[in-house]
Design a protein around this motif. Sequence first.
Motif, PDB file in Angstrom:
ATOM      1  N   UNK A   1      12.811  -2.994   5.465  1.00  0.00           N
ATOM      2  CA  UNK A   1      13.886  -2.009   5.586  1.00  0.00           C
ATOM      3  C   UNK A   1      13.782  -1.065   4.385  1.00  0.00           C
ATOM      4  N   UNK A   2      13.663   0.227   4.649  1.00  0.00           N
ATOM      5  CA  UNK A   2      13.322   1.166   3.568  1.00  0.00           C
ATOM      6  C   UNK A   2      14.157   2.435   3.623  1.00  0.00           C
TER       7      UNK A   2
ATOM      8  N   UNK B   1       9.630   8.467  -0.983  1.00  0.00           N
ATOM      9  CA  UNK B   1      10.261   9.098   0.175  1.00  0.00           C
ATOM     10  C   UNK B   1       9.718   8.502   1.472  1.00  0.00           C
ATOM     11  N   UNK B   2       8.460   8.060   1.430  1.00  0.00           N
ATOM     12  CA  UNK B   2       7.818   7.486   2.604  1.00  0.00           C
ATOM     13  C   UNK B   2       7.639   5.986   2.408  1.00  0.00           C
TER      14      UNK B   2
ATOM     15  N   UNK C   1      14.682   6.212   0.951  1.00  0.00           N
ATOM     16  CA  UNK C   1      14.057   6.911  -0.194  1.00  0.00           C
ATOM     17  C   UNK C   1      14.511   6.369  -1.544  1.00  0.00           C
ATOM     18  N   UNK C   2      15.624   5.637  -1.575  1.00  0.00           N
ATOM     19  CA  UNK C   2      16.102   5.060  -2.830  1.00  0.00           C
ATOM     20  C   UNK C   2      15.534   3.658  -3.077  1.00  0.00           C
ATOM     21  N   UNK C   3      14.767   3.126  -2.135  1.00  0.00           N
ATOM     22  CA  UNK C   3      14.212   1.772  -2.272  1.00  0.00           C
ATOM     23  C   UNK C   3      13.094   1.751  -3.304  1.00  0.00           C
ATOM     24  N   UNK C   4      12.701   0.542  -3.687  1.00  0.00           N
ATOM     25  CA  UNK C   4      11.663   0.381  -4.702  1.00  0.00           C
ATOM     26  C   UNK C   4      10.904  -0.913  -4.455  1.00  0.00           C
ATOM     27  N   UNK C   5       9.977  -1.222  -5.350  1.00  0.00           N
ATOM     28  CA  UNK C   5       9.235  -2.484  -5.254  1.00  0.00           C
ATOM     29  C   UNK C   5      10.173  -3.682  -5.314  1.00  0.00           C
ATOM     30  N   UNK C   6      11.259  -3.531  -6.041  1.00  0.00           N
ATOM     31  CA  UNK C   6      12.217  -4.643  -6.168  1.00  0.00           C
ATOM     32  C   UNK C   6      12.834  -4.974  -4.812  1.00  0.00           C
ATOM     33  N   UNK C   7      13.170  -3.945  -4.027  1.00  0.00           N
ATOM     34  CA  UNK C   7      13.756  -4.198  -2.707  1.00  0.00           C
ATOM     35  C   UNK C   7      12.732  -4.822  -1.767  1.00  0.00           C
ATOM     36  N   UNK C   8      11.466  -4.389  -1.871  1.00  0.00           N
ATOM     37  CA  UNK C   8      10.409  -5.003  -1.062  1.00  0.00           C
ATOM     38  C   UNK C   8      10.271  -6.476  -1.411  1.00  0.00           C
TER      39      UNK C   8
ATOM     40  N   UNK D   1       0.851  -1.185   0.000  1.00  0.00           N
ATOM     41  CA  UNK D   1       0.000   0.000   0.000  1.00  0.00           C
ATOM     42  C   UNK D   1       0.890   1.240   0.000  1.00  0.00           C
ATOM     43  N   UNK D   2       0.920   1.898  -1.141  1.00  0.00           N
ATOM     44  CA  UNK D   2       1.802   3.047  -1.317  1.00  0.00           C
ATOM     45  C   UNK D   2       1.193   4.303  -0.711  1.00  0.00           C
ATOM     46  N   UNK D   3       2.035   5.121  -0.114  1.00  0.00           N
ATOM     47  CA  UNK D   3       1.583   6.377   0.470  1.00  0.00           C
ATOM     48  C   UNK D   3       1.826   7.525  -0.509  1.00  0.00           C
ATOM     49  N   UNK D   4       1.248   8.680  -0.187  1.00  0.00           N
ATOM     50  CA  UNK D   4       1.289   9.809  -1.126  1.00  0.00           C
ATOM     51  C   UNK D   4       2.713  10.268  -1.442  1.00  0.00           C
TER      52      UNK D   4
END
Length: 373
Positions: A174-175, A158-159, A177-184, A151-154
């Motif tokens: 672990x997150x 960055x969040x 601002x440079x993270x993405x769906x791939x890291x998740x 669930x992505x935030x606005x």
Amino acid sequence: MLKYFPHQMSLLYYHSNMICVSQRGKMVRQEGRDFHLRLLLPKDLQLRNARLLCSWQLKAVLNGYHHIVQQRMQQSPDLVSFMMELKMLLEVALKNKKEPYVLPPSPKFYSSLIGEIRALGWDKLVYVDPCFSTIKLKADVSGREHLITVKLKAKYPAESPDCVVDFPVPFSVSWTPQSSLISIYSQFLAALESLKTFWDVMDEIDEKTWVLEPEKPTRSATARRIVLGNNISINIEVDPRHPTMLPECCFLGADHVVKPLGIRLSRNIHLWDPENSLLQNLKDVLEIDFPARAILEKSDFSMDCGICYAYQLDGAIPDQVCDNSQCGQSFHYICLYEWLRGLLTSRQSFNIMFGECLYCSKPITLKMSGRKA
């Protein structure tokens, strides 16, 4: 091509406090905000055949009301009537929003998110909502399909987004601002691998024994109530981090059947070998064979409550049994409690209620510690 009914231009201008007409389209003003839209009319200029193009802000507000908008376009007698009804619908949509209206992300947000999904692989995508705020991804590990809901935030990325999984343990991401769906997704796969042994243990139990509860276990369920015989079962609570270690055990049934099993467990606990499967260890320490699924049916062990004559009552199954070996009738806890409470001959001492079985009239007890009647 954008066209308007000539005789309605003046009417639209008259209602300029809410609707403005320009060469670029129409603008609806509501609660101090402007929402832009376009109406593309066919050659016959019939409103019911028109196409309504909304700005992404307006589309977000009217999410869930699209069928009503289409219905009003089909039934409105003219353009002005439709615009008036659209304004009223917009008022309702804004009023029904539980949270203050927030502008959707910019187009760059969507393009970069699509790029992340493409890099991850479209075959991993199960679902994405129209606003790209909820994304479901899947992973197959050891023949088991697992889902993660992101669930992505606005302020993404960055969040940190919220992640929902069907795990028996907490899952935190672990997150940065440079993270993405791939890291998740990578962290999701790592967590799946760490829980593989736990699910192997639970799957073996589900495949080789008769499980009374839960009837349809989820991947997060750590407990199983397993049939041992007629009106006798064991409830185990497995530690997801140490699934092959001795679980918490609770025997359910008549005392004359339960006590010998408890004695065996205490006597043979030293035989427990974490290198063996949990199911094999239970067989060894209890000196039993679990009823085979290939030979017996679940109905052979599922006895209805002797009071309400049902097997399930508000999700609960009978877990109280008459201790008389000639009777062995089972009851729901709440049914037996209400029955004993209504008998003049029943009595209570601390957390135990004493009474008579309504089938054999032999003494029966009900322990009430930690239970709500």
